[in-house]
Design a protein around this motif. Structure first.
Motif, PDB file in Angstrom:
ATOM      1  N   LEU A  81      35.307  17.996   9.064  1.00 47.80           N
ATOM      2  CA  LEU A  81      35.194  17.616   7.232  1.00 47.80           C
ATOM      3  C   LEU A  81      33.934  17.828   7.523  1.00 47.80           C
ATOM      4  N   ALA A  82      33.208  17.011   7.707  1.00 43.33           N
ATOM      5  CA  ALA A  82      32.325  15.897   7.344  1.00 43.33           C
ATOM      6  C   ALA A  82      31.268  17.612   8.092  1.00 43.33           C
ATOM      7  N   LEU A  83      31.106  17.815   9.189  1.00 36.38           N
ATOM      8  CA  LEU A  83      30.215  19.059   9.611  1.00 36.38           C
ATOM      9  C   LEU A  83      30.396  19.922   8.483  1.00 36.38           C
ATOM     10  N   LEU A  84      31.854  20.506   8.397  1.00 32.92           N
ATOM     11  CA  LEU A  84      32.344  21.113   7.361  1.00 32.92           C
ATOM     12  C   LEU A  84      31.266  21.320   5.873  1.00 32.92           C
ATOM     13  N   TYR A  85      31.395  20.042   5.267  1.00 33.19           N
ATOM     14  CA  TYR A  85      30.705  19.826   4.701  1.00 33.19           C
ATOM     15  C   TYR A  85      28.810  20.212   4.404  1.00 33.19           C
ATOM     16  N   MET A  86      28.477  20.016   5.423  1.00 35.24           N
ATOM     17  CA  MET A  86      26.876  20.085   5.565  1.00 35.24           C
ATOM     18  C   MET A  86      26.923  21.542   5.970  1.00 35.24           C
ATOM     19  N   VAL A  87      27.604  22.635   6.636  1.00 35.38           N
ATOM     20  CA  VAL A  87      27.104  24.226   6.463  1.00 35.38           C
ATOM     21  C   VAL A  87      28.105  24.696   5.401  1.00 35.38           C
ATOM     22  N   SER A  88      28.451  23.769   4.456  1.00 42.81           N
ATOM     23  CA  SER A  88      28.866  24.544   3.102  1.00 42.81           C
ATOM     24  C   SER A  88      28.143  23.983   2.095  1.00 42.81           C
ATOM     25  N   GLY A  89      26.971  23.430   2.477  1.00 48.54           N
ATOM     26  CA  GLY A  89      25.839  23.173   1.231  1.00 48.54           C
ATOM     27  C   GLY A  89      26.502  22.022   0.799  1.00 48.54           C
ATOM     28  N   GLN A  90      27.117  20.833   1.482  1.00 51.71           N
ATOM     29  CA  GLN A  90      27.417  20.239   0.413  1.00 51.71           C
ATOM     30  C   GLN A  90      27.572  18.834   0.550  1.00 51.71           C
ATOM     31  N   PRO A  91      25.998  18.585   1.292  1.00 50.54           N
ATOM     32  CA  PRO A  91      26.110  17.187   2.350  1.00 50.54           C
ATOM     33  C   PRO A  91      25.855  15.958   1.306  1.00 50.54           C
ATOM     34  N   SER A  92      26.695  15.797  -0.046  1.00 46.39           N
ATOM     35  CA  SER A  92      26.812  14.839  -0.913  1.00 46.39           C
ATOM     36  C   SER A  92      28.305  14.287  -0.674  1.00 46.39           C
ATOM     37  N   LEU A  93      29.123  15.289   0.211  1.00 49.06           N
ATOM     38  CA  LEU A  93      30.353  14.990   0.177  1.00 49.06           C
ATOM     39  C   LEU A  93      30.585  14.267   2.105  1.00 49.06           C
ATOM     40  N   ALA A  94      29.188  15.024   3.001  1.00 42.86           N
ATOM     41  CA  ALA A  94      29.678  14.453   4.176  1.00 42.86           C
ATOM     42  C   ALA A  94      29.211  13.330   4.328  1.00 42.86           C
ATOM     43  N   VAL A  95      27.782  12.917   3.677  1.00 41.57           N
ATOM     44  CA  VAL A  95      27.156  11.543   3.667  1.00 41.57           C
ATOM     45  C   VAL A  95      27.940  10.135   3.895  1.00 41.57           C
ATOM     46  N   PRO A  96      29.550   9.950   2.915  1.00 39.80           N
ATOM     47  CA  PRO A  96      29.982   9.236   2.986  1.00 39.80           C
ATOM     48  C   PRO A  96      31.245   9.389   4.234  1.00 39.80           C
ATOM     49  N   LEU A  97      31.479   9.937   4.465  1.00 38.68           N
ATOM     50  CA  LEU A  97      31.965  10.220   5.905  1.00 38.68           C
ATOM     51  C   LEU A  97      30.777  10.365   7.476  1.00 38.68           C
ATOM     52  N   TRP A  98      29.686  10.054   7.357  1.00 39.45           N
ATOM     53  CA  TRP A  98      29.294  10.393   8.586  1.00 39.45           C
ATOM     54  C   TRP A  98      28.996   8.665   8.681  1.00 39.45           C
ATOM     55  N   GLU A  99      28.397   7.792   7.074  1.00 40.99           N
ATOM     56  CA  GLU A  99      28.523   6.423   7.467  1.00 40.99           C
ATOM     57  C   GLU A  99      29.256   5.691   7.637  1.00 40.99           C
ATOM     58  N   ALA A 100      30.869   5.913   7.112  1.00 43.78           N
ATOM     59  CA  ALA A 100      31.991   5.857   7.845  1.00 43.78           C
ATOM     60  C   ALA A 100      32.034   5.892   9.275  1.00 43.78           C
ATOM     61  N   LEU A 101      32.195   6.956  10.111  1.00 42.24           N
ATOM     62  CA  LEU A 101      32.116   7.230  10.895  1.00 42.24           C
ATOM     63  C   LEU A 101      30.989   6.669  12.339  1.00 42.24           C
ATOM     64  N   LEU A 102      30.019   6.363  11.586  1.00 39.87           N
ATOM     65  CA  LEU A 102      28.953   5.924  12.006  1.00 39.87           C
ATOM     66  C   LEU A 102      29.285   4.066  12.391  1.00 39.87           C
TER      67      LEU A 102
END
Length: 189
Positions: free
Chosen positions: A32-53
């Motif tokens: 889901l985070a990767l989808l947000y990144m490639v679709s130009g929605q990095p702000s939606l990816a940030v909390p997912l990556w933060e939780a994963l990290l």
């Protein structure tokens, strides 16, 4: 364009369903985070990556992708903060980071250097931006994206002749690259 948007919405809906069914499944959240990144929605990816990290602090995958998301949303200090101290610990190029990312693998370390370079560019620190972009190019000297980025950093620092040389190198590798061509044109007036 319309088909792409429809595909993104369907894919996002499927990934969200998978995440809601198995909230502990890191792969679903990563996708889901990767989808947000490639679709130009990095702000939606940030909390997912933060939780994963946060769940796996040693993961280069999550660290580099989170830093890229921070860069994409203009949080330059955050991107620098999670990479700059980590990069020396992993060394110049650990073997597992040399090859392009595959499922579950980390992006190559040169991507960390690119993120650092572009984050410093965002902070208007040309010296550090050049330092890290050169490290990225040491690892991947034929990366058209890195050559273009390096040219931009150099141009913004006032070194137009060297910036043009980088864009010309990019065009030697990829003669049809419109970004390199536009940059050359813009600085040749």
């Amino acid at each position: 364009q319309v088909q792409l948007v429809a595909w993104q919405y369907r894919t996002e809906a499927e990934f969200k369903k998978a995440v809601s069914r198995e909230p502990g499944n890191a792969l679903h959240r990563r996708n889901l985070a990767l989808l947000y990144m490639v679709s130009g929605q990095p702000s939606l990816a940030v909390p997912l990556w933060e939780a994963l990290l946060g769940e796996n602090k040693e993961s280069p995958v999550y660290r580099i992708y989170l830093a890229r998301a921070f860069l994409d949303v203009g949080r330059f200090d955050s991107a620098i903060g999670i990479l700059e101290d980590w990069v020396p610990k992993v060394g110049a190029t650990p073997p597992e980071l040399k090859t392009p990312a595959a499922e579950g693998e980390a992006p190559p370390i040169d991507e960390a250097f690119d993120v650092l370079a572009m984050s410093y560019r965002g902070k208007k620190d040309t010296v550090q931006a050049v330092f890290y972009m050169r490290r990225a190019l040491d690892l991947k000297p034929r990366s058209v994206a890195y050559l273009i980025n390096y040219g931009v950093i150099l141009a913004e620092g006032g070194n137009i002749p060297e910036a043009k040389a980088q864009w010309e190198k990019a065009l030697e590798i990829d003669p049809g690259n419109t970004t390199a061509r536009k940059n050359l044109s813009a600085y040749s007036r």
